[in-house]
Design an enzyme around this catalytic site. Structure first.
Site, PDB file in Angstrom:
ATOM      1  N   GLY B 115       0.566  -1.510   0.044  1.00 19.96           N
ATOM      2  CA  GLY B 115       0.128   0.228  -0.209  1.00 19.96           C
ATOM      3  C   GLY B 115       0.830   0.858   0.151  1.00 19.96           C
ATOM      4  N   LYS B 167      -0.666 -13.213  -5.276  1.00 22.72           N
ATOM      5  CA  LYS B 167      -1.282 -12.230  -4.019  1.00 22.72           C
ATOM      6  C   LYS B 167      -2.770 -11.923  -4.233  1.00 22.72           C
ATOM      7  CE  LYS B 167      -0.650  -7.430  -3.662  1.00 22.72           C
ATOM      8  NZ  LYS B 167      -1.898  -6.765  -3.671  1.00 22.72           N
ATOM      9  N   GLU B 174      -5.903 -10.909   3.254  1.00 25.47           N
ATOM     10  CA  GLU B 174      -6.389 -10.248   4.161  1.00 25.47           C
ATOM     11  C   GLU B 174      -7.609  -9.627   4.407  1.00 25.47           C
ATOM     12  OE1 GLU B 174      -3.966  -7.138   1.543  1.00 25.47           O
ATOM     13  OE2 GLU B 174      -6.497  -5.883   1.630  1.00 25.47           O
TER      14      GLU B 174
END
Lengths: 298, 298, 298, 298
Positions: B115, B167, B174
Site C-alpha cells: 500500500g 497476490k 487480508e
C-alpha cells in the site's frame, strides 16, 4: 371431552382455545386482558376447574412463564398437571418441574409450531415429560394437532425439557430455511436474467425439490407485494435461534447455516456496523482507499 | 544501477518511482496526467529507453492493463520485458504473455503488496514468469522490497500467472484478517465490560499472538478517531476477494472465513437487503410477527 | 396429443418418457444404451419425427449437452425446436440458441425439478426462451408438471437462459435447505435431551413451520435407517451450487447460507484438511499445544 | 524488586517465573509437581511470603482456578492481592473477587498472551480490577511485558472481569486470523498455479499487508515440514472461541468469521459428520444420487 385451563390468550393462546373448543373440549381461559378472558384471575381459573386439573400456560417465555408456573404451584393440588406450551428455553423446564413436583403437580413442556395458521391447519407438537402425564393430556394434543396420523404432527420427545429442546432446534432449522429462500430471492432479484421473479417462485410450489410451506408463504407475500418493497429488511429474533447456536457450541456441532441466518438478522438491525467501520478504517490506513465519511455539521 | 520504464504514476506507481530512484535506478515514468509524467506518451517512453528495455506497468487491472500491454507489444522489440505489477486477475497473464511472446518480448506478473507505506517500508513482491526474466528484473525487485533477507519479501512463485495468483490469495487472506479484527472490535465496543477499547487494542501490539501490521494500522486509526465514528461502515471490494472465492470454488476448497469477509462487505453496501425483506415477510406471514414497513407518502 | 423426440433416457429422461406417454404423447426416445432406446441413432430419431419437430435433450450438462445440440443443429430444419432440459449452466444457453438459430431452429432451456419422484408426482418446470416456442412445447410441459394450476409448477422465467438460471438458484436454495435440516439433525443427535430423534422429525411433517417435501424425504430415510449409520458423510456437488455462489459474487449478493452449505460438502470429501493442518501447526508453534501427528511407518 | 507468589508452574507459569526472576523479582512458586515447585504446599507458599502479599494464579481455567482462589481466600489476609492470569471465563471473576473481598483480599484478572515465546519476547497483558491493585502489581506486569512503551503491551482494561474479557476477544480474533491464513494456505496448496507455496508464504513476512507474528510462525512450521504432512488436520479448542461467540450472541454482534473458524475446528474433529450423512441421505432419496455406504462386515 375434557376440561382444560388455558393461561394466556394472545395470538397463539386465543387461537388454540378456538380450536380446542371446536373439538368439543371445555376450555376455561385466563388472560390479563379482560376482553378475552373467561375468568378474572388465576385463582378464579383454578377454582373453575375440577380436580385433577390440567392447566396449559401460553404466555411469553422467560419471567412471565416462570412466574405463572410459580403461582400455579401455590394454587394447584396433587395430581394436577401444568403444561408450558410457550417458547421457553429448555433449561427452564427442570426448575419448573421440580417446583411443581414438590406440590405433587406434574409438568409437561410442549413445543407448539404452526403460527397463526395453527387454528385452521392444526399445530405441530413436541412434548417432554412423563408418559402418564402425556397420556392424560393426549385429548388436548389430538385436538390441537392436524387431523391424520398422530405421529406426523405429535412426538413425545423425551423427559422434561425435551419438548422445548425439539422446538428450539425446529426453530433453528426454520431460521436456516428462511435464509436459504431469502438468499435465492435476492439473487433472482439482483440479476436481470429472470424477468419475472414472483412467477418463478410461485412455480416452485409443486413438483420441485424446494417445495414447502414456507415457500407457499413466500408466494403469498409476493402476491401481496411483488417486490416486497413495503417492508424494511429489518428482522427481529426471539431467542430460539440464539439458543440453538449456544447448544451447537456446547455440543461442538458445526452450525454454519443456522449461525449465518442468525447473524444476518443481527446485521439487518444495525444502522451502521462497527465492524465494517473498522474494515473501512484499515483500508484507508494501508491503501489510501476512498472511504465514506459521515457528514458532520456545525 | 539499471534503467526502467514505468507506466502508471498513481498512488502506487508514483511511490514506487520514488523508491526506485532513491536506490539509484534510472526511472522514466509515463502517466496520462502530465503533472507527474516524465514523457508525453507511451511511444515517447519507449523511445527514451535503451534496449533491451524493462517496462513496468502499474495501471488499473482489467482493460487498462490489457490495453497498455497490447500497445507495448507494438512498441517494444525482441529481448525487452514487460512487467505487470497491478492487481490483474491471474487469468489475464497467459494472454499477455502470449501476445508479447509473439514479438519476442518477455513477461513477468508481479503481485505488489504494501500500500501507501511501501515507499518507506518497501513492498512485498510475488513474481510469476521465466527465471531468466526474473533475474533481469531483480535489481528493481531488490530496490522495491524492504531491506533484509530477499526471501522474506520476495518470491519467484512460479510460471506466468503465479505472481498474481499468490497476490490474489494474499488479498483473500487480508480480507479474512481484517474482518477478524473488525468483529473483535465490534464485540468490545458493543459490550460494556471493557471500559477502554482503544487502549486494549493498542496493548495488543507487542507480545500478543494477534500482533500484526494490520493491528498497528487499527491502532493508528483509533488514535485519530477512538470510536471510528467519522467513518461509514461501507466497504468496497476491488476484485481479489471475489477471485479468491471463485478459485476456492474451482478447487473445492472450503473458504468460510474469506467468503464471510467478502459477504460482510457486500452487505455493508446495501441500504436495504432484499433477503432480509424476504425473511421479514415470511415471519409476518406465519407468525403475525411485527415488521417494519416503509413510510409511503402521497 | 403431440410428438416429441427425447434424447437421453437415463434416470430423468426414462421417467419423463413414461410420464409423457402416460399422458398420451407420442415419444420417440434415443439413448446410447440400446436397451432403453427406441432408435439406433440421433439421425434415426430425427428421421422418425414429423416436421416441425420438437426434440428434448436430457443428457448430462456440459460437453454432452453442447455436443448433442451441435449434432441436432445439423440434423434439424427450419421451424424445429430443441429443448435442453438438463442442468446446464445458463451461460451455455446463449451459444446453443445462436447455433440453432443459424439453422432456423428454436431453443428453449428448461430447469426440471423433482428427481426420481417426478414420474409419479410431476416435475416443476422453469423455462427460458421465446413465447411462441414456449407455446408450441406447452403440451409437453403440461404433461410433465403435476396436475393442478399450471402456475404452481410451471413458469416462463424469461428469455434464453432464464430457465436454467431459475433452476440454478432453485438448487442453490436446495443446498441451503438440506444443510439447515442436517444441522438440526446433528444437534438433536449429539445432544441427549431428545431421546427419540426420528420420532421428533417425523412429527414435523404436518402443522409445523418447517414442513416440506425435503423433510418428508428425511423421514423416509430415517425410517429405513434411524441413525443414518449406513451412509458415509460424504457429499458430492453437481455444479449448480457453485454457479449460484459465483452468480452471487458477480451480483454482490451476500450468500452466507448457500456458501456454507457448499463448503460443508467440500469439507465432507476431504480425508485430511490442509487448512486444519495449518491451524494445528500454528497452535503448536505458539502454544506448544498438543497436536495429532500421523503415524509414519518404515 | 518485589516479591511474588506464583501458583502453577506449567508451560506458562514456569516460563513466567523465569522471566520475572531474570528481572530481579523474588518469585516463590508452588506446583503440584514437586520437581518444579519451590514449596511443598499452598499454605507453605503463603507462609513464605511477606504481607502484604501478591499471589499470581496460573493454573487451568475452571474448577482448578476457582478452587485455588477459594483456598487462597482462607490463607491470605487483609491487604493481600490475588491475580488470576489463566484463561478463565470472565464470568468467573466476579465470584472470585467477591469471595476474596470478604477477606479484604484484592483481585485482578489478567489475560496473558504470548504462548511459549513469552519468556523470551515478553507477554501481552490485559488487566481487570481496581486501579490501586493494578498499581501494586505493576512491577510484575512491567517485568512480564516486552520492553518498550508500556501501553503497547499492557492495558488496564476496566473493572473486575475486563482483563479476561479482553483476552477472550483477543483469542476469538486469533481463531479468525489463523483460519484466514489456513484457508489461503489450502488454496495455494490445492491449486497448481503457484509452484512453491512455502517460499511464497515466507515472502509475506516483510513489506506485505498480511505480515504478522502468526505468519512468521507459519513460516517456521513450513520450514520444518513444507507440506505440513506430519500433522493431522485435527484441532482442539480451549474455550475462548466458544465464549467469544456466546458473547457475540448475547450482544447481537454478527461474528461470521469467528464462528466459521470455531466450526472448522469442530468439524476437524469429526470422523464422520451426522449432518453430512443427512445431506447424503436426502440426495439419495430425491435424486437417486450415488452415496457412499459403509462397509458392514459380519
Amino acid at each position: 371431552m375434557a376440561q382444560l385451563g388455558l393461561v394466556g390468550l394472545g395470538k397463539m393462546g386465543f387461537n388454540m382455545r378456538e380450536r380446542l373448543r371446536a373439538s368439543g373440549h371445555d376450555v376455561v381461559g385466563y388472560d390479563r386482558n379482560p376482553d378475552v378472558s373467561d375468568t378474572a384471575s388465576l385463582p378464579e381459573l383454578v377454582g373453575a376447574l375440577t380436580a385433577p386439573r390440567v392447566v396449559w400456560v401460553m404466555v411469553p417465555a422467560g419471567a412471565p412463564t416462570r412466574n405463572t408456573v410459580a403461582e400455579l404451584a401455590e394454587l394447584l393440588t396433587e395430581g394436577d398437571i401444568v403444561i408450558d406450551g410457550g417458547n421457553s428455553r429448555y433449561t427452564d423446564d427442570t426448575a419448573n418441574a421440580e417446583l411443581l413436583g414438590t406440590h405433587g403437580v406434574g409438568y409437561l413442556d410442549v413445543g407448539v409450531s404452526g403460527g397463526v395458521w395453527g387454528k385452521e391447519n392444526g399445530y405441530g407438537l413436541m412434548v417432554g415429560g412423563a408418559e402418564a402425564d402425556v397420556e392424560r393430556a393426549m385429548p388436548f394434543f389430538d385436538a390441537l394437532r392436524p387431523e391424520g396420523p398422530r405421529e406426523e404432527a405429535f412426538a413425545h420427545a423425551g423427559g422434561v425439557g425435551a419438548g422445548h429442546y425439539a422446538k428450539m432446534v425446529h426453530n433453528g432449522i426454520e431460521y436456516g430455511l428462511m435464509q436459504a429462500y431469502a438468499e435465492g430471492f435476492e439473487l433472482l432479484d439482483a440479476s436481470d436474467v429472470v424477468s419475472n421473479v414472483p412467477e418463478v417462485i410461485k412455480a416452485w410450489q409443486r413438483g420441485t425439490v424446494v417445495r414447502s410451506w414456507l415457500l407457499e408463504l413466500l408466494v403469498r407475500a409476493l402476491d401481496e407485494d411483488p417486490e416486497l418493497e413495503e417492508l424494511e429488511g429489518y428482522v427481529e429474533d426471539s431467542g430460539e435461534g440464539r439458543w440453538t447456536l449456544e447448544e451447537a457450541i456446547n455440543n461442538a456441532v458445526p452450525a454454519p447455516v443456522i449461525s449465518a441466518a442468525l447473524f444476518a438478522r443481527f446485521a439487518s438491525r444495525q444502522r451502521d456496523s462497527a465492524s465494517m467501520r473498522a474494515v473501512a478504517a484499515l483500508r484507508e490506513q494501508f491503501g489510501g482507499h476512498a472511504v465514506k465519511t459521515k457528514k458532520v455539521t456545525g
